[in-house]
Design a protein around this motif. Sequence first.
Motif, PDB file in Angstrom:
ATOM      1  N   PRO A  12       0.661  -1.179  -0.086  1.00 44.23           N
ATOM      2  CA  PRO A  12       0.446  -0.222  -0.233  1.00 44.23           C
ATOM      3  C   PRO A  12       1.074   1.198   0.543  1.00 44.23           C
ATOM      4  O   PRO A  12       2.188   1.246   0.688  1.00 44.23           O
ATOM      5  CB  PRO A  12      -0.868   0.043   1.463  1.00 44.23           C
ATOM      6  N   ALA A  13       0.470   2.652  -0.861  1.00 41.29           N
ATOM      7  CA  ALA A  13       1.053   3.331  -0.626  1.00 41.29           C
ATOM      8  C   ALA A  13       1.313   4.576   0.664  1.00 41.29           C
ATOM      9  O   ALA A  13       0.098   4.043   0.989  1.00 41.29           O
ATOM     10  CB  ALA A  13       0.346   4.465  -2.315  1.00 41.29           C
ATOM     11  N   PHE A  14       1.354   5.211   0.559  1.00 44.56           N
ATOM     12  CA  PHE A  14       1.662   6.155   1.599  1.00 44.56           C
ATOM     13  C   PHE A  14       2.505   6.624   1.975  1.00 44.56           C
ATOM     14  O   PHE A  14       3.748   7.191   1.214  1.00 44.56           O
ATOM     15  CB  PHE A  14       1.419   5.138   3.244  1.00 44.56           C
ATOM     16  N   LEU A  26       6.466   6.123   0.193  1.00 43.29           N
ATOM     17  CA  LEU A  26       6.583   4.828   0.041  1.00 43.29           C
ATOM     18  C   LEU A  26       7.395   4.375  -1.094  1.00 43.29           C
ATOM     19  O   LEU A  26       8.558   4.745  -1.574  1.00 43.29           O
ATOM     20  CB  LEU A  26       6.163   4.056   0.098  1.00 43.29           C
ATOM     21  N   ALA A  27       6.817   5.705  -2.405  1.00 40.00           N
ATOM     22  CA  ALA A  27       7.281   6.298  -3.371  1.00 40.00           C
ATOM     23  C   ALA A  27       8.022   7.215  -3.864  1.00 40.00           C
ATOM     24  O   ALA A  27       8.894   6.330  -4.735  1.00 40.00           O
ATOM     25  CB  ALA A  27       6.279   7.026  -4.488  1.00 40.00           C
ATOM     26  N   ASP A  28       9.135   7.685  -3.043  1.00 42.46           N
ATOM     27  CA  ASP A  28       9.601   8.021  -2.848  1.00 42.46           C
ATOM     28  C   ASP A  28      10.953   7.416  -3.153  1.00 42.46           C
ATOM     29  O   ASP A  28      12.470   7.363  -3.403  1.00 42.46           O
ATOM     30  CB  ASP A  28      10.398   9.659  -1.615  1.00 42.46           C
ATOM     31  N   LEU A  30      11.241   4.024  -3.920  1.00 43.51           N
ATOM     32  CA  LEU A  30      11.113   2.934  -5.692  1.00 43.51           C
ATOM     33  C   LEU A  30      11.610   3.200  -6.694  1.00 43.51           C
ATOM     34  O   LEU A  30      11.047   4.314  -6.779  1.00 43.51           O
ATOM     35  CB  LEU A  30       9.682   2.645  -5.546  1.00 43.51           C
ATOM     36  N   GLY A  31      11.758   2.122  -7.185  1.00 41.50           N
ATOM     37  CA  GLY A  31      12.325   2.319  -8.560  1.00 41.50           C
ATOM     38  C   GLY A  31      13.691   2.677  -8.592  1.00 41.50           C
ATOM     39  O   GLY A  31      14.639   3.338  -9.107  1.00 41.50           O
ATOM     40  N   LYS A  32      15.054   2.678  -7.154  1.00 48.04           N
ATOM     41  CA  LYS A  32      15.968   3.501  -6.980  1.00 48.04           C
ATOM     42  C   LYS A  32      16.907   2.038  -6.929  1.00 48.04           C
ATOM     43  O   LYS A  32      17.899   2.487  -6.465  1.00 48.04           O
ATOM     44  CB  LYS A  32      16.407   4.456  -6.035  1.00 48.04           C
ATOM     45  N   GLY A  33      16.605   0.925  -7.149  1.00 48.16           N
ATOM     46  CA  GLY A  33      17.510  -0.413  -6.980  1.00 48.16           C
ATOM     47  C   GLY A  33      17.523  -0.608  -5.995  1.00 48.16           C
ATOM     48  O   GLY A  33      18.563  -1.571  -5.475  1.00 48.16           O
ATOM     49  N   ARG A  34      16.279   0.206  -4.835  1.00 48.86           N
ATOM     50  CA  ARG A  34      17.021  -0.538  -3.314  1.00 48.86           C
ATOM     51  C   ARG A  34      15.730  -0.798  -2.743  1.00 48.86           C
ATOM     52  O   ARG A  34      14.509  -0.750  -3.283  1.00 48.86           O
ATOM     53  CB  ARG A  34      17.288   1.211  -2.646  1.00 48.86           C
ATOM     54  N   ARG A  35      15.845  -1.489  -1.945  1.00 51.29           N
ATOM     55  CA  ARG A  35      14.269  -1.634  -1.021  1.00 51.29           C
ATOM     56  C   ARG A  35      14.107  -1.189   0.085  1.00 51.29           C
ATOM     57  O   ARG A  35      15.219  -0.373   0.630  1.00 51.29           O
ATOM     58  CB  ARG A  35      14.783  -3.706  -1.022  1.00 51.29           C
ATOM     59  N   THR A  36      13.373  -1.225   0.812  1.00 52.16           N
ATOM     60  CA  THR A  36      12.764  -0.424   1.354  1.00 52.16           C
ATOM     61  C   THR A  36      11.876  -1.617   3.066  1.00 52.16           C
ATOM     62  O   THR A  36      10.956  -2.266   2.254  1.00 52.16           O
ATOM     63  CB  THR A  36      12.003   0.369   1.052  1.00 52.16           C
ATOM     64  N   VAL A 129       9.554  -4.281   0.931  1.00 51.85           N
ATOM     65  CA  VAL A 129       8.762  -3.740  -0.295  1.00 51.85           C
ATOM     66  C   VAL A 129       9.882  -3.225  -0.848  1.00 51.85           C
ATOM     67  O   VAL A 129      11.265  -2.539  -0.819  1.00 51.85           O
ATOM     68  CB  VAL A 129       8.513  -2.856  -0.275  1.00 51.85           C
ATOM     69  N   GLY A 130      10.275  -4.390  -2.523  1.00 51.43           N
ATOM     70  CA  GLY A 130      11.004  -4.800  -3.542  1.00 51.43           C
ATOM     71  C   GLY A 130      10.858  -3.187  -4.043  1.00 51.43           C
ATOM     72  O   GLY A 130      10.289  -2.332  -4.275  1.00 51.43           O
ATOM     73  N   GLU A 131      12.425  -2.650  -5.038  1.00 52.70           N
ATOM     74  CA  GLU A 131      12.097  -1.403  -5.443  1.00 52.70           C
ATOM     75  C   GLU A 131      10.875  -1.840  -6.947  1.00 52.70           C
ATOM     76  O   GLU A 131      10.627  -0.420  -6.706  1.00 52.70           O
ATOM     77  CB  GLU A 131      13.136  -1.710  -6.450  1.00 52.70           C
ATOM     78  N   ASP A 132       9.943  -2.412  -6.903  1.00 53.94           N
ATOM     79  CA  ASP A 132       9.093  -2.313  -8.183  1.00 53.94           C
ATOM     80  C   ASP A 132       7.656  -2.082  -7.186  1.00 53.94           C
ATOM     81  O   ASP A 132       6.324  -2.164  -7.187  1.00 53.94           O
ATOM     82  CB  ASP A 132       8.584  -3.954  -8.668  1.00 53.94           C
ATOM     83  N   GLY A 133       7.695  -1.923  -5.789  1.00 44.39           N
ATOM     84  CA  GLY A 133       6.750  -1.495  -5.086  1.00 44.39           C
ATOM     85  C   GLY A 133       5.725  -2.884  -4.232  1.00 44.39           C
ATOM     86  O   GLY A 133       4.476  -3.087  -3.899  1.00 44.39           O
TER      87      GLY A 133
END
Length: 160
Positions: A12-14, A26-28, A30-36, A129-133
Amino acid sequence: MSDRLSPGDTAPAFSLPDADGEQVSLADHLGKGRRTIVYFYPAALTPGCTKQACDFTDNLDVLAAAGYDVIGVSPDKPEKLARFREKENLRVTLVGDPEKKVLEAYGAFGEKTMYGKKVTGVIRSTVVVGEDGRVEHAWYNVRATGHVAKLLKDLAIPAS
């Protein structure tokens, strides 16, 4: 109570305020080659939550080097998060969810057993969460003490 997340689910986005009142989303991350790593804890400035936040802070460099960002979520307001960060010299990003919408969306708020009684509250949980969300891992009802060490082991990240 909402359903728990499983690997493969879309996280879920937040967007929530951090200890300085700045929005962290969370969107900040994502897609940067990192996991959260998004971890959920009941309350700032309590013994178990302090132990867990200090463990994440102590291992932040190891996690960052392995490609992980860390966000801690609690129902606390930014002012309390700021006091928590200052008192414990925390470096982990802490965000507040006083309305508990994100906690519920992640399945980290609901009925739990505390001291033998059923109560409604924050369920100590961690979601990667993977870089793909998408959710890669989700752990619920984790223990504050030793959780970060177990996380490092489960994610095959060598401790420092």
